[in-house]
Design a protein around this motif. Structure first.
Motif, short mmCIF file in Angstrom:
data_model
loop_
_atom_site.label_atom_id
_atom_site.label_comp_id
_atom_site.label_asym_id
_atom_site.label_seq_id
_atom_site.Cartn_x
_atom_site.Cartn_y
_atom_site.Cartn_z
N TYR A 1 0.84 -1.21 0.00
CA TYR A 1 0.00 0.00 0.00
C TYR A 1 0.87 1.25 0.00
O TYR A 1 0.51 2.28 -0.59
N THR B 1 1.33 6.54 -7.03
CA THR B 1 0.21 7.42 -7.37
C THR B 1 0.65 8.88 -7.33
O THR B 1 0.28 9.68 -8.19
N GLU C 1 -6.68 7.77 3.46
CA GLU C 1 -6.81 8.53 2.21
C GLU C 1 -5.70 9.56 2.19
O GLU C 1 -5.49 10.26 3.19
N VAL C 2 -4.97 9.67 1.08
CA VAL C 2 -3.81 10.56 1.01
C VAL C 2 -3.94 11.50 -0.18
O VAL C 2 -4.26 11.07 -1.29
N ILE D 1 -3.95 13.81 4.95
CA ILE D 1 -4.50 12.46 5.08
C ILE D 1 -5.82 12.49 5.84
O ILE D 1 -6.10 13.42 6.60
N VAL E 1 7.63 7.11 2.89
CA VAL E 1 6.34 6.42 2.99
C VAL E 1 6.52 5.04 3.61
O VAL E 1 7.39 4.27 3.19
N ALA F 1 -5.95 2.58 2.16
CA ALA F 1 -5.54 3.75 1.38
C ALA F 1 -5.73 3.57 -0.11
O ALA F 1 -5.99 4.55 -0.83
N ASN F 2 -5.60 2.35 -0.61
CA ASN F 2 -5.67 2.14 -2.06
C ASN F 2 -5.76 0.65 -2.35
O ASN F 2 -5.90 -0.17 -1.43
N VAL G 1 0.62 4.75 5.67
CA VAL G 1 -0.73 4.55 5.14
C VAL G 1 -1.28 3.22 5.62
O VAL G 1 -0.54 2.26 5.86
N THR H 1 0.94 4.08 -2.93
CA THR H 1 0.76 5.50 -2.62
C THR H 1 1.85 6.33 -3.29
O THR H 1 1.59 7.37 -3.90
#
Length: 263
Positions: free
Chosen positions: A41, A48, A146-147, A156, A115, A181-182, A177, A45
């Motif tokens: 994750y 992305t 959520e970032v 966040i 991260v 988160a994703n 995260v 992040t």
């Protein structure tokens, strides 16, 4: 922007995980391992953020020779480069020592955004991001479900049991995260082939220029915690079947639940 993802090589949860008999540390070399699922994750992040602007993503790991697989997975997902810190003296390091090693490597990489995942699947402590931020003197925004990165601002949403809160900080900072988160991407064939040509550096503790005092804080001898004893989980026993052939099933079920203190 320089983004560094701290990724951990962990024993495969579906494999036969073991501890070393000589010091009760996790056997990382003699069992199947992989990139920690929770760190995927973090990689997603970072990728992305990279795709939304001008950024370079490096995957950083600390561990034995096999830990290179964690870096490889990050590169296959789309990261640009990797760094593997490997040294025999690292064996037995706890979270405190790991945060020291990571902070030295991150300072050398001059990261703008660091991260992390929310924890490791083998340890589950979740304290290393905060320790690293303290050592680097950087703010930390942690456990983001959520970032959003807008220029120099990282925002966040952190979801708790009773409420959600919005937290933001200014780069450089440390971010962690959650698994909400994703959805981590699968490496494509193109990504797998491209990963073979991406640069990966191997650093020792000497490359991190730790002072003699700091070297004494690394490894099993400098660990603040110690596993005193390990006991194998007992084999599963056969369950109890309650039948209801003569109408006594309900009473038998209540007796079983009461005897085992489930009621």
């Amino acid at each position: 922007m320089k983004i560094v993802v701290c990724a951990k090589f962990v024993p495969d949860a579906t494999a036969d995980r073991r501890f070393r008999s000589e010091d009760n540390t996790v056997d990382r070399a003699g069992v199947d391992g992989l990139l920690s699922e929770l760190d995927e994750y973090a990689v997603e992040t970072a990728l992305t953020v990279k795709e939304a602007g001008d950024a370079e993503v490096t995957v950083l790991t600390v561990g034995p020779e096999q830990a290179a697989d964690a870096v490889k997975k990050g590169l296959q997902m789309g990261a640009d480069a990797g760094v593997h810190v490997i040294d025999d003296a690292i064996h037995g390091s706890d979270a405190v020592a790991t945060s020291l090693i990571l902070s030295k490597a991150l300072a050398k990489l001059e990261a703008d955004l660091v991260v992390f995942g929310m924890g490791s699947t083998d340890g589950g402590m979740g304290v290393v991001p905060a320790m690293v931020s303290e050592r680097l003197g950087l703010p930390a925004v942690t456990l983001g479900s959520e970032v959003t990165v807008d220029g120099q601002t990282v925002r966040i949403r952190r979801d708790g049991d009773t409420a959600s809160e919005t937290i933001e900080g200014t780069l450089p900072l440390v971010l962690s995260v959650s698994d909400q988160a994703n959805e981590p991407r699968y490496p494509s064939f193109k990504g797998i082939m491209a990963a073979k040509k991406k640069p990966v550096e191997t650093w020792s503790l000497a490359d991190l220029e730790l002072t003699p005092d700091q070297l004494g804080q690394v490894g099993g001898s400098g660990a603040w915690t110690e596993v005193v004893e390990v006991t194998a989980r007992p084999a599963r026993t056969a369950g109890t079947i309650v039948t209801d052939e003569d109408g006594s099933g309900a009473a038998g079920l209540v007796e079983f639940l009461s005897t085992n203190k489930f009621l």
